[in-house]
Motif scaffolding. Structure first.
Motif, PDB file in Angstrom:
ATOM      1  N   THR A 153       2.098   5.344   6.648  1.00  0.00           N
ATOM      2  CA  THR A 153       3.102   4.335   6.976  1.00  0.00           C
ATOM      3  C   THR A 153       2.483   2.946   7.082  1.00  0.00           C
ATOM      4  O   THR A 153       3.016   1.978   6.523  1.00  0.00           O
ATOM      5  CB  THR A 153       3.805   4.691   8.298  1.00  0.00           C
ATOM      6  N   VAL A 154       1.354   2.825   7.788  1.00  0.00           N
ATOM      7  CA  VAL A 154       0.759   1.499   7.963  1.00  0.00           C
ATOM      8  C   VAL A 154       0.188   0.971   6.652  1.00  0.00           C
ATOM      9  O   VAL A 154       0.219  -0.246   6.404  1.00  0.00           O
ATOM     10  CB  VAL A 154      -0.326   1.521   9.064  1.00  0.00           C
ATOM     11  N   ILE A 155      -0.329   1.859   5.798  1.00  0.00           N
ATOM     12  CA  ILE A 155      -0.790   1.419   4.475  1.00  0.00           C
ATOM     13  C   ILE A 155       0.368   0.827   3.689  1.00  0.00           C
ATOM     14  O   ILE A 155       0.260  -0.261   3.090  1.00  0.00           O
ATOM     15  CB  ILE A 155      -1.425   2.597   3.703  1.00  0.00           C
ATOM     16  N   ALA A 156       1.511   1.538   3.674  1.00  0.00           N
ATOM     17  CA  ALA A 156       2.675   1.062   2.930  1.00  0.00           C
ATOM     18  C   ALA A 156       3.278  -0.182   3.570  1.00  0.00           C
ATOM     19  O   ALA A 156       3.679  -1.124   2.869  1.00  0.00           O
ATOM     20  CB  ALA A 156       3.714   2.175   2.849  1.00  0.00           C
ATOM     21  N   VAL A 157       3.334  -0.204   4.909  1.00  0.00           N
ATOM     22  CA  VAL A 157       3.920  -1.360   5.602  1.00  0.00           C
ATOM     23  C   VAL A 157       3.122  -2.619   5.319  1.00  0.00           C
ATOM     24  O   VAL A 157       3.701  -3.693   5.067  1.00  0.00           O
ATOM     25  CB  VAL A 157       3.985  -1.085   7.119  1.00  0.00           C
ATOM     26  N   LYS A 158       1.805  -2.517   5.352  1.00  0.00           N
ATOM     27  CA  LYS A 158       0.974  -3.699   5.089  1.00  0.00           C
ATOM     28  C   LYS A 158       1.193  -4.216   3.668  1.00  0.00           C
ATOM     29  O   LYS A 158       1.301  -5.430   3.446  1.00  0.00           O
ATOM     30  CB  LYS A 158      -0.503  -3.384   5.309  1.00  0.00           C
ATOM     31  N   ALA A 159       1.261  -3.296   2.705  1.00  0.00           N
ATOM     32  CA  ALA A 159       1.482  -3.702   1.315  1.00  0.00           C
ATOM     33  C   ALA A 159       2.848  -4.361   1.150  1.00  0.00           C
ATOM     34  O   ALA A 159       2.967  -5.431   0.536  1.00  0.00           O
ATOM     35  CB  ALA A 159       1.350  -2.491   0.394  1.00  0.00           C
ATOM     36  N   VAL A 160       3.889  -3.744   1.705  1.00  0.00           N
ATOM     37  CA  VAL A 160       5.243  -4.281   1.576  1.00  0.00           C
ATOM     38  C   VAL A 160       5.362  -5.630   2.281  1.00  0.00           C
ATOM     39  O   VAL A 160       5.917  -6.597   1.733  1.00  0.00           O
ATOM     40  CB  VAL A 160       6.274  -3.279   2.142  1.00  0.00           C
ATOM     41  N   ALA A 161       4.821  -5.723   3.509  1.00  0.00           N
ATOM     42  CA  ALA A 161       4.901  -6.976   4.261  1.00  0.00           C
ATOM     43  C   ALA A 161       4.153  -8.101   3.555  1.00  0.00           C
ATOM     44  O   ALA A 161       4.629  -9.245   3.510  1.00  0.00           O
ATOM     45  CB  ALA A 161       4.341  -6.770   5.671  1.00  0.00           C
ATOM     46  N   SER A 162       2.990  -7.787   2.991  1.00  0.00           N
ATOM     47  CA  SER A 162       2.210  -8.813   2.292  1.00  0.00           C
ATOM     48  C   SER A 162       2.935  -9.299   1.044  1.00  0.00           C
ATOM     49  O   SER A 162       2.973 -10.513   0.767  1.00  0.00           O
ATOM     50  CB  SER A 162       0.838  -8.252   1.914  1.00  0.00           C
ATOM     51  N   MET A 163       3.506  -8.378   0.274  1.00  0.00           N
ATOM     52  CA  MET A 163       4.202  -8.773  -0.948  1.00  0.00           C
ATOM     53  C   MET A 163       5.474  -9.562  -0.641  1.00  0.00           C
ATOM     54  O   MET A 163       5.817 -10.502  -1.367  1.00  0.00           O
ATOM     55  CB  MET A 163       4.513  -7.530  -1.792  1.00  0.00           C
ATOM     56  N   ILE A 164       6.182  -9.195   0.436  1.00  0.00           N
ATOM     57  CA  ILE A 164       7.366  -9.964   0.821  1.00  0.00           C
ATOM     58  C   ILE A 164       6.966 -11.364   1.277  1.00  0.00           C
ATOM     59  O   ILE A 164       7.630 -12.356   0.954  1.00  0.00           O
ATOM     60  CB  ILE A 164       8.140  -9.220   1.927  1.00  0.00           C
ATOM     61  N   THR A 165       5.853 -11.468   2.027  1.00  0.00           N
ATOM     62  CA  THR A 165       5.375 -12.770   2.498  1.00  0.00           C
ATOM     63  C   THR A 165       5.016 -13.677   1.330  1.00  0.00           C
ATOM     64  O   THR A 165       5.379 -14.866   1.305  1.00  0.00           O
ATOM     65  CB  THR A 165       4.145 -12.584   3.401  1.00  0.00           C
ATOM     66  N   LEU A 166       4.311 -13.143   0.334  1.00  0.00           N
ATOM     67  CA  LEU A 166       3.946 -13.938  -0.839  1.00  0.00           C
ATOM     68  C   LEU A 166       5.183 -14.334  -1.640  1.00  0.00           C
ATOM     69  O   LEU A 166       5.258 -15.456  -2.159  1.00  0.00           O
ATOM     70  CB  LEU A 166       2.979 -13.146  -1.722  1.00  0.00           C
ATOM     71  N   SER A 167       6.148 -13.425  -1.733  1.00  0.00           N
ATOM     72  CA  SER A 167       7.375 -13.747  -2.469  1.00  0.00           C
ATOM     73  C   SER A 167       8.146 -14.863  -1.778  1.00  0.00           C
ATOM     74  O   SER A 167       8.721 -15.737  -2.443  1.00  0.00           O
ATOM     75  CB  SER A 167       8.254 -12.498  -2.590  1.00  0.00           C
ATOM     76  N   ALA A 168       8.147 -14.854  -0.432  1.00  0.00           N
ATOM     77  CA  ALA A 168       8.823 -15.921   0.316  1.00  0.00           C
ATOM     78  C   ALA A 168       8.133 -17.261   0.109  1.00  0.00           C
ATOM     79  O   ALA A 168       8.779 -18.319   0.219  1.00  0.00           O
ATOM     80  CB  ALA A 168       8.864 -15.563   1.794  1.00  0.00           C
ATOM     81  N   LYS A 169       6.842 -17.235  -0.189  1.00  0.00           N
ATOM     82  CA  LYS A 169       6.095 -18.472  -0.432  1.00  0.00           C
ATOM     83  C   LYS A 169       6.203 -18.960  -1.874  1.00  0.00           C
ATOM     84  O   LYS A 169       5.617 -19.976  -2.220  1.00  0.00           O
ATOM     85  CB  LYS A 169       4.621 -18.265  -0.077  1.00  0.00           C
ATOM     86  N   GLY A 170       6.930 -18.233  -2.717  1.00  0.00           N
ATOM     87  CA  GLY A 170       7.122 -18.653  -4.094  1.00  0.00           C
ATOM     88  C   GLY A 170       6.351 -17.853  -5.117  1.00  0.00           C
ATOM     89  O   GLY A 170       6.538 -18.043  -6.325  1.00  0.00           O
ATOM     90  N   LYS A 171       5.483 -16.939  -4.682  1.00  0.00           N
ATOM     91  CA  LYS A 171       4.728 -16.077  -5.596  1.00  0.00           C
ATOM     92  C   LYS A 171       5.426 -14.726  -5.677  1.00  0.00           C
ATOM     93  O   LYS A 171       5.115 -13.808  -4.920  1.00  0.00           O
ATOM     94  CB  LYS A 171       3.286 -15.916  -5.109  1.00  0.00           C
TER      95      LYS A 171
END
Length: 308
Positions: A153-171
């Motif tokens: 769960t934490v492996i997947a959560v970190k990946a999902v949270a990081s990708m959402i954060t980058l997408s919110a920044k325009g990437k």
């Protein structure tokens, strides 16, 4: 607090009709959103052990809302946990936290991650065999399965949270298939984790489940962060040692806080609300486990039958 209030009412109502209960659920949801977001900005090895703060908060907030008595063990455990938390925050691994979809893909197919995943699956299948076929429902078996699922769960959560954060920044990262793979893994592992944890809570005392689950989950989360995301790849040996010492202090603090806590609802089968108009002082409220309400007042005849 809501459950205790509703249990003492002459006409019990379902708990979900209480505004205070919905307030608590909302706060719980906000806390989980904050926990999810933290994985996008901090290492797993830092976020996972900080769950001990919830144990400290529960111990001291219960004094205000549930009128429990603060113990010397609560103060000692809180001090140990606070010291451990300080070491965790100070000595947490300093690694880049913005993970792109391509980086997550590379981590997924790396040999350490593949070997780690295969070992986790084998161990989980063995434990599941003992749980299902051999009917072994020992607390260690259940919470080890929870911990193995929690590491995924934490492996997947970190990946999902990081990708959402980058997408919110325009990437934009949400167009990669690995994002949805991690999303499915996160939801599935979390659902089964809750299932086995509820089973453990049903069979064993909370005072035993909470500290063991915290230690198992935190240990598996740190190991998954070290192997999958290589969080301690360039850390000094002294920093690693002091970080582990901080984890040990946090574990010890949680055990001290939870140890010897009395569960009154396990000792008393009825809820005594004192003198109620129209009822004898011996009248009790009988909780109904098959309903969202709290049962009804026993009349004298039922009381005699229940006592016999």
């Amino acid at each position: 607090c809501v459950h205790l209030r509703l249990a003492c009412q002459t006409e019990p109502k379902p708990y979900y009709t209480s505004k205070l209960w919905w307030c608590g659920i909302t706060l719980l949801g906000l806390g989980e959103v904050g926990n999810f977001t933290a994985y996008g900005f901090a290492p797993i090895a830092l976020v996972a052990p900080l769950g001990c703060i919830s144990v400290i908060g529960s111990a001291f907030i219960s004094v205000l809302f549930l009128k429990t008595t603060i113990r010397a063990a609560d103060i000692l455990g809180g001090t140990l946990t606070a010291t451990g938390t300080y070491l965790l925050v100070t000595l947490a691994p300093n690694v880049p936290q913005e993970l792109t979809a391509r980086q997550v893909q590379n981590y997924l197919v790396s040999w350490p991650s593949l070997i780690y995943s295969i070992l986790e699956i084998i161990i989980f299948c063995i434990l599941l065999y003992f749980y299902k076929r051999m009917a072994v429902k020992h607390i260690i078996i259940l919470l080890m399965m929870v911990a193995l699922l929690g590491s995924l769960t934490v492996i997947a959560v970190k990946a999902v949270a990081s990708m959402i954060t980058l997408s919110a920044k325009g990437k934009m990262q949400l167009t990669y298939p690995v994002f949805y793979i991690m999303m499915v893994l996160m939801v599935t592992s979390c659902a089964f984790q809750v299932k086995f944890l509820n089973q453990a809570m049903h069979l064993y005392k909370v005072t035993a489940v909470v500290p063991i689950n915290f230690v198992f989950f935190t240990t598996s989360a740190i190991i998954s962060g070290v192997i999958f995301y290589r969080e301690f790849h360039s850390a000094a040996l002294l920093s690693v040692f002091m970080f582990l010492f901080g984890c040990l202090l946090s574990f010890l603090g949680v055990f001290v806080i939870v140890r010897n806590q009395k569960e009154k609802h396990l000792e008393t089968p009825f809820i005594d609300c004192g003198r109620i108009p129209g009822q004898k002082t011996t009248g009790k409220i009988q909780p109904d486990s098959h309903s969202s309400c709290y049962g009804t007042l026993n009349n004298e005849e039922n009381s005699v039958k229940s006592q016999s």
